[in-house]
Design an enzyme around this catalytic site. Structure first.
Site, PDB file in Angstrom:
ATOM      1  N   ASP A 197      37.721  35.036  37.071  1.00  0.00           N
ATOM      2  CA  ASP A 197      36.313  34.038  37.189  1.00  0.00           C
ATOM      3  C   ASP A 197      36.651  33.104  37.955  1.00  0.00           C
ATOM      4  OD1 ASP A 197      36.121  36.474  35.644  1.00  0.00           O
ATOM      5  OD2 ASP A 197      34.930  34.693  32.919  1.00  0.00           O
ATOM      6  N   GLU A 225      45.558  38.831  26.253  1.00  0.00           N
ATOM      7  CA  GLU A 225      44.379  39.350  27.494  1.00  0.00           C
ATOM      8  C   GLU A 225      45.060  38.761  29.008  1.00  0.00           C
ATOM      9  OE1 GLU A 225      41.255  35.634  27.888  1.00  0.00           O
ATOM     10  OE2 GLU A 225      40.159  36.939  28.476  1.00  0.00           O
TER      11      GLU A 225
HETATM   12  C1  GLC Z   1      36.766  37.049  31.397  1.00  0.00           C
HETATM   13  C2  GLC Z   1      37.016  37.854  32.425  1.00  0.00           C
HETATM   14  C3  GLC Z   1      35.963  39.152  32.893  1.00  0.00           C
HETATM   15  C4  GLC Z   1      36.349  39.728  31.776  1.00  0.00           C
HETATM   16  C5  GLC Z   1      36.207  39.430  30.419  1.00  0.00           C
HETATM   17  C6  GLC Z   1      35.898  40.318  29.530  1.00  0.00           C
HETATM   18  O1  GLC Z   1      35.363  37.211  31.836  1.00  0.00           O
HETATM   19  O2  GLC Z   1      37.853  36.843  34.071  1.00  0.00           O
HETATM   20  O3  GLC Z   1      37.525  39.314  33.963  1.00  0.00           O
HETATM   21  O4  GLC Z   1      35.792  41.355  31.893  1.00  0.00           O
HETATM   22  O5  GLC Z   1      36.118  38.390  29.890  1.00  0.00           O
HETATM   23  O6  GLC Z   1      37.020  40.430  28.832  1.00  0.00           O
END
Ligand code: GLC
Length: 422
Positions: A159, A388
């Site tokens: 992101d 995460e």
């Molecule tokens: C965030 C991450 C993305 C992922 C999402 C759900 O937006 O950057 O890559 O798919 O979270 O985990």
């Protein structure tokens, strides 16, 4: 560790899809699901197939597979369906995410214990995944360069990567109302994208929404068009892998077309190589320049069957990065001024990316580096649990906790390590 990983996945299982984690991400995400299915396949094959089948049940008519599927109402996430307004029966977002499903399906298919079920499920998914790949090369590569562009940073899955900063600075923020961010109440705001970035994320969503989510218009209408080597590497790898599945199922036409897409993509990927940085770089298609940002996107391209000398150089580069941090592979070069150790995609280590890099390097014969990358994943879990993402210097667990795809990658890696030891 495997038992704990399975428990994380089961806890996030909503029956026919999984949420990435409780609270922060309460819906189904595209590449999370495809990668999580790899974990399920080790202890519940039918459930693995269901995960991917559910994802493709929400494919758009034009072939796109959306990045979020809002299966149920939950006001704990922003921007929700009221912002996207894509008009789908089950609401979805209007952009996509890295197409890793072709890779996942081949891997689950080839090692399936229930091969009858695998054939049935793979056969049903094959034309859908192929349609998605074709959608990319039609809608996101209108000039037929062989490389596809993302039109929103969220599509990359990375992101707030440093890669997007300059291109993103050109995105206006006018007409964006007050933000209703929910992520910063679930996770440390210091580790998340900034409000300035969020306004631009939303501006792009509003722009695309004003064009009725018509993909034949969005690419050219977007002021953000970036060619990401990591994203293209994943697409190329998925096309190549889908060709293998198609061959095994006797679907020769899909096999031939998929192989051709992969070959063309591979040839074009070479144009993104930077000898100076010893890795691939992003390309800003909107203004026609390379983006001078040494991020993990250019290393992740090694997931594709790139030339062996490129894989060898990337392997050397990862070993050099390993001299500057305790855990590889950080999402941005730690010696670069924009590196930010704990802020999301601007420095931290993510297990999914590590897994894909390790897998690509293994295929290219770079066994030592591949094993090092996987070993660091296990060390991170030992230190800090199923986060995460992690600080590359001290393994600080960041973002959401009890994360589905982190757990899935652990199951994969433990399995690979066990098979090697046997
Ligand atoms: C965030 C991450 C993305 C992922 C999402 C759900 O937006 O950057 O890559 O798919 O979270 O985990």
């Amino acid at each position: 560790m495997k038992t704990r990983a399975i428990a994380v996945m089961r806890n996030n299982d909503r029956g026919h899809y999984t949420v990435p984690t409780h609270g922060l991400y309460p819906f189904q995400w595209n590449w999370d699901s495809a990668l999580s299915a790899l974990g399920f396949a080790h202890f519940d094959e039918p459930r693995a197939w269901t995960e991917i089948t559910t994802l493709f049940a929400h494919q758009w008519d034009d072939g796109m597979v959306p990045h979020i599927i809002f299966h149920q109402e939950d006001d704990g996430y922003y921007p929700g369906p009221d912002v996207w307004q894509t008009g789908r029966a089950t609401p979805t977002s209007g952009i996509t995410q890295p197409p890793v499903a072709g890779f996942a399906v081949r891997r689950i298919f080839e090692r399936a214990k229930d091969s009858a079920l695998a054939r049935e499920k793979a056969k049903a998914l094959l034309p859908k995944i192929h349609a998605w790949h074709q959608w990319f090369y039609t809608m996101r590569d209108p000039q037929k360069t062989g490389l596809v562009a993302i039109i929103h940073p969220w599509e990359s899955g990375r992101d707030n990567a440093v890669d997007w900063d300059e291109a993103f600075a050109r995105i206006p923020t006018d007409g964006v109302g007050p933000l209703n961010r929910r992520d910063t109440s679930h996770a440390n705001p210091e580790h998340r994208p900034t409000d300035e970035q969020y306004k631009r994320y939303i501006w792009l969503v509003q722009r695309f929404r004003s064009l009725g989510w018509d993909n034949s218009k969005l690419h050219d209408a977007s002021p953000f068009q970036v060619v990401d080597p990591g994203f293209n590497g994943i697409l190329i790898r998925s096309c190549a892998d889908l060709a293998m599945v198609a061959t095994a199922l006797g679907e020769t036409e899909i096999a031939t077309q998929s192989r051709a897409l992969a070959d063309r993509g591979l040839a074009a990927l070479e144009t993104l190589w930077s000898a100076d940085h010893a890795q691939y770089l992003c390309w800003d298609r909107a203004i026609g320049t390379a983006i001078d940002s040494p991020s993990i996107g250019g290393l992740l391209a090694s997931f594709a069957p790139i030339p062996p000398q490129r894989a060898a150089t990337i392997s050397t580069r990862i070993n050099a990065i390993a001299e500057t941090c305790a855990y590889v592979v950080p999402s941005h070069d730690p010696t670069h001024p924009a590196f930010d150790a704990l802020r999301y995609w601007r420095g931290p280590v993510w297990l999914i990316v590590n897994f894909m890099i390790a897998n690509g390097l293994q295929n290219a014969g770079q066994t030592g580096t591949s094993e090092r990358v996987m070993q660091d994943c296990i060390r991170l879990i030992d230190e800090s649990g199923f986060a995460e993402y992690y600080g590359p210097h001290d393994a600080e667990p960041c973002g959401g906790d009890q994360f589905t795809w982190t757990a899935a990658m652990v199951i994969e890696i433990l399995n690979i390590q066990r098979a090697k030891a046997a």
